[in-house]
Scaffold this motif. Structure first.
Motif, mmCIF file in Angstrom:
data_model
loop_
_atom_site.group_PDB
_atom_site.id
_atom_site.type_symbol
_atom_site.label_atom_id
_atom_site.label_comp_id
_atom_site.label_asym_id
_atom_site.label_seq_id
_atom_site.Cartn_x
_atom_site.Cartn_y
_atom_site.Cartn_z
ATOM 1 N N GLU A 132 54.701 71.458 51.296
ATOM 2 C CA GLU A 132 54.578 72.842 51.404
ATOM 3 C C GLU A 132 53.287 73.116 52.115
ATOM 4 O OE1 GLU A 132 54.233 73.287 47.032
ATOM 5 O OE2 GLU A 132 55.825 74.623 47.123
ATOM 6 N N ARG A 133 52.347 72.415 52.543
ATOM 7 C CA ARG A 133 51.010 72.827 53.127
ATOM 8 C C ARG A 133 51.485 72.318 54.771
ATOM 9 N NH1 ARG A 133 46.842 70.524 49.457
ATOM 10 N NH2 ARG A 133 45.899 69.293 51.317
ATOM 11 N N ASN A 134 52.724 71.921 55.079
ATOM 12 C CA ASN A 134 52.999 71.485 56.282
ATOM 13 C C ASN A 134 52.508 70.111 56.900
ATOM 14 O OD1 ASN A 134 54.786 72.450 58.427
ATOM 15 N ND2 ASN A 134 53.102 73.152 59.529
ATOM 16 N N ARG A 135 52.420 69.440 56.160
ATOM 17 C CA ARG A 135 51.815 68.117 56.415
ATOM 18 C C ARG A 135 53.003 67.085 56.234
ATOM 19 N NH1 ARG A 135 47.608 66.844 51.784
ATOM 20 N NH2 ARG A 135 49.399 67.481 50.809
ATOM 21 N N ALA A 136 52.988 66.418 57.535
ATOM 22 C CA ALA A 136 54.075 65.156 57.500
ATOM 23 C C ALA A 136 53.898 64.220 56.494
ATOM 24 C CB ALA A 136 53.680 64.564 58.967
ATOM 25 N N LEU A 137 55.169 63.922 55.813
ATOM 26 C CA LEU A 137 54.968 63.191 54.700
ATOM 27 C C LEU A 137 55.781 61.733 55.051
ATOM 28 C CD1 LEU A 137 56.207 65.557 51.860
ATOM 29 C CD2 LEU A 137 53.763 64.667 52.277
ATOM 30 N N TRP A 138 56.901 61.886 56.053
ATOM 31 C CA TRP A 138 57.591 60.768 56.651
ATOM 32 C C TRP A 138 58.266 61.303 57.895
ATOM 33 C CZ3 TRP A 138 62.656 60.147 58.094
ATOM 34 C CH2 TRP A 138 63.257 58.802 58.020
ATOM 35 N N MET A 139 58.531 60.366 58.631
ATOM 36 C CA MET A 139 59.342 60.565 59.891
ATOM 37 C C MET A 139 59.938 59.671 60.284
ATOM 38 S SD MET A 139 56.158 60.761 62.883
ATOM 39 C CE MET A 139 55.033 59.334 63.090
ATOM 40 N N GLY A 140 61.208 59.808 61.280
ATOM 41 C CA GLY A 140 62.037 58.512 61.761
ATOM 42 C C GLY A 140 63.226 58.822 61.832
ATOM 43 N N ASN A 141 64.210 58.001 61.948
ATOM 44 C CA ASN A 141 65.661 58.249 62.060
ATOM 45 C C ASN A 141 66.153 58.774 60.866
ATOM 46 O OD1 ASN A 141 68.322 57.588 62.030
ATOM 47 N ND2 ASN A 141 68.062 56.224 63.771
ATOM 48 N N THR A 142 66.810 59.744 60.813
ATOM 49 C CA THR A 142 67.500 60.452 59.751
ATOM 50 C C THR A 142 68.157 59.768 58.986
ATOM 51 O OG1 THR A 142 67.227 62.438 61.046
ATOM 52 C CG2 THR A 142 68.728 62.481 59.180
ATOM 53 N N LEU A 143 69.010 58.796 59.473
ATOM 54 C CA LEU A 143 69.745 57.818 58.610
ATOM 55 C C LEU A 143 69.009 57.037 57.744
ATOM 56 C CD1 LEU A 143 72.348 57.265 61.463
ATOM 57 C CD2 LEU A 143 72.697 58.606 59.422
ATOM 58 N N GLN A 144 67.655 56.816 58.053
ATOM 59 C CA GLN A 144 66.855 55.947 57.208
ATOM 60 C C GLN A 144 66.262 56.756 55.981
ATOM 61 O OE1 GLN A 144 64.505 53.857 60.014
ATOM 62 N NE2 GLN A 144 66.112 52.770 60.749
ATOM 63 N N LEU A 145 66.389 57.928 56.036
ATOM 64 C CA LEU A 145 65.895 58.572 55.007
ATOM 65 C C LEU A 145 66.689 58.546 53.839
ATOM 66 C CD1 LEU A 145 63.875 60.893 54.331
ATOM 67 C CD2 LEU A 145 65.452 62.666 54.856
ATOM 68 N N THR A 146 65.823 58.276 52.481
ATOM 69 C CA THR A 146 66.587 58.009 51.388
ATOM 70 C C THR A 146 66.053 59.177 50.336
ATOM 71 O OG1 THR A 146 64.980 56.567 50.494
ATOM 72 C CG2 THR A 146 66.733 55.546 51.713
ATOM 73 N N PRO A 147 66.755 59.320 49.143
ATOM 74 C CA PRO A 147 66.577 59.917 48.025
ATOM 75 C C PRO A 147 65.047 59.551 47.465
ATOM 76 C CG PRO A 147 68.729 59.636 47.666
ATOM 77 C CD PRO A 147 68.149 58.836 49.020
ATOM 78 N N GLU A 148 64.732 58.140 47.530
ATOM 79 C CA GLU A 148 63.573 57.625 46.912
ATOM 80 C C GLU A 148 62.409 58.016 47.841
ATOM 81 O OE1 GLU A 148 66.997 55.783 45.486
ATOM 82 O OE2 GLU A 148 66.613 55.762 47.624
ATOM 83 N N ILE A 149 62.707 58.093 48.943
ATOM 84 C CA ILE A 149 61.427 58.443 49.946
ATOM 85 C C ILE A 149 61.085 59.769 49.807
ATOM 86 C CG2 ILE A 149 60.910 58.932 52.487
ATOM 87 C CD1 ILE A 149 62.597 56.550 53.397
ATOM 88 N N ILE A 150 62.113 60.601 49.647
ATOM 89 C CA ILE A 150 62.095 61.920 49.266
ATOM 90 C C ILE A 150 61.085 62.248 47.969
ATOM 91 C CG2 ILE A 150 62.959 64.261 48.974
ATOM 92 C CD1 ILE A 150 65.234 63.384 50.695
ATOM 93 N N GLU A 151 61.732 61.554 46.933
ATOM 94 C CA GLU A 151 60.941 61.618 45.580
ATOM 95 C C GLU A 151 59.583 60.995 45.502
ATOM 96 O OE1 GLU A 151 64.211 59.884 43.349
ATOM 97 O OE2 GLU A 151 65.650 61.471 43.728
ATOM 98 N N ASN A 152 59.365 60.066 46.144
ATOM 99 C CA ASN A 152 58.009 59.384 46.142
ATOM 100 C C ASN A 152 57.052 60.329 46.994
ATOM 101 O OD1 ASN A 152 58.856 57.124 44.606
ATOM 102 N ND2 ASN A 152 59.305 55.721 46.432
ATOM 103 N N ASN A 153 57.334 61.149 47.804
ATOM 104 C CA ASN A 153 56.734 62.074 48.559
ATOM 105 C C ASN A 153 56.426 63.605 48.028
ATOM 106 O OD1 ASN A 153 55.552 60.613 50.890
ATOM 107 N ND2 ASN A 153 57.554 59.982 51.090
ATOM 108 N N GLN A 154 57.031 63.770 46.811
ATOM 109 C CA GLN A 154 56.735 65.019 46.440
ATOM 110 C C GLN A 154 55.924 65.149 45.291
ATOM 111 O OE1 GLN A 154 60.985 65.622 44.628
ATOM 112 N NE2 GLN A 154 61.515 66.856 46.527
#
Length: 154
Positions: A132-154
């Protein structure tokens, strides 16, 4: 022996050089998305986490990335919004991207490539997960983005 050491050193440095090609540092603020035109005038609903997907039809993985993001969007629900940034003309991308539009997935038109340049994007598929503060949490190839990555960064 020296030649193999040089090759090993170059192999180790290649990922760092590639990551440096993007203007993103994890934990730091990313450039503001100043979107003037949305495909079908549809803007995404607010969410605590945003995934910015850089898209170009010349990339063969583009459709696979969109399918992957659609599945992630359904799973994450209101916790994730997805902004697909496309710099190709609306007439070229609309038919391909229209089926993916939803309250959570929208397409930002970037005809002059301003957003691509601001983020320093040099390859696709590429995306950045931001808070929400516009800070990068993860970056890379979209096909490597997982639900776990999203949930661990919320």
């Amino acid at each position: 022996m020296k030649k193999s050491s040089l090759i090993l050193l170059l192999a180790l440095l290649a990922p760092a050089a590639e990551a440096g090609a993007q203007n993103i540092a994890l934990g730091e603020r990313v450039p503001e998305l100043k979107i003037q035109t949305w495909l079908d005038n549809r803007q995404p609903e607010p969410a605590p986490t945003t995934y910015i997907e850089f898209f170009h039809t010349s990339n063969q993985s583009g459709t696979a990335s969109l399918d992957h993001l659609e599945k992630l969007s359904r799973r994450q629900g209101t916790d994730l919004r997805i902004v697909v940034v496309a710099q190709e003309p609306k007439e070229k991308i609309a038919r391909l991207l229209d089926p993916y539009l939803s309250p959570r997935i929208c397409v930002a038109l970037d005809p002059d490539g301003r957003i691509f340049r601001a983020f320093g994007v040099s390859y696709v598929p590429f995306g950045v997960l931001v808070d929400e503060r516009n800070r990068a949490l993860w970056m890379g190839n979209t096909l490597q983005l997982t639900p776990e990555i999203i949930e661990n960064n919320q």
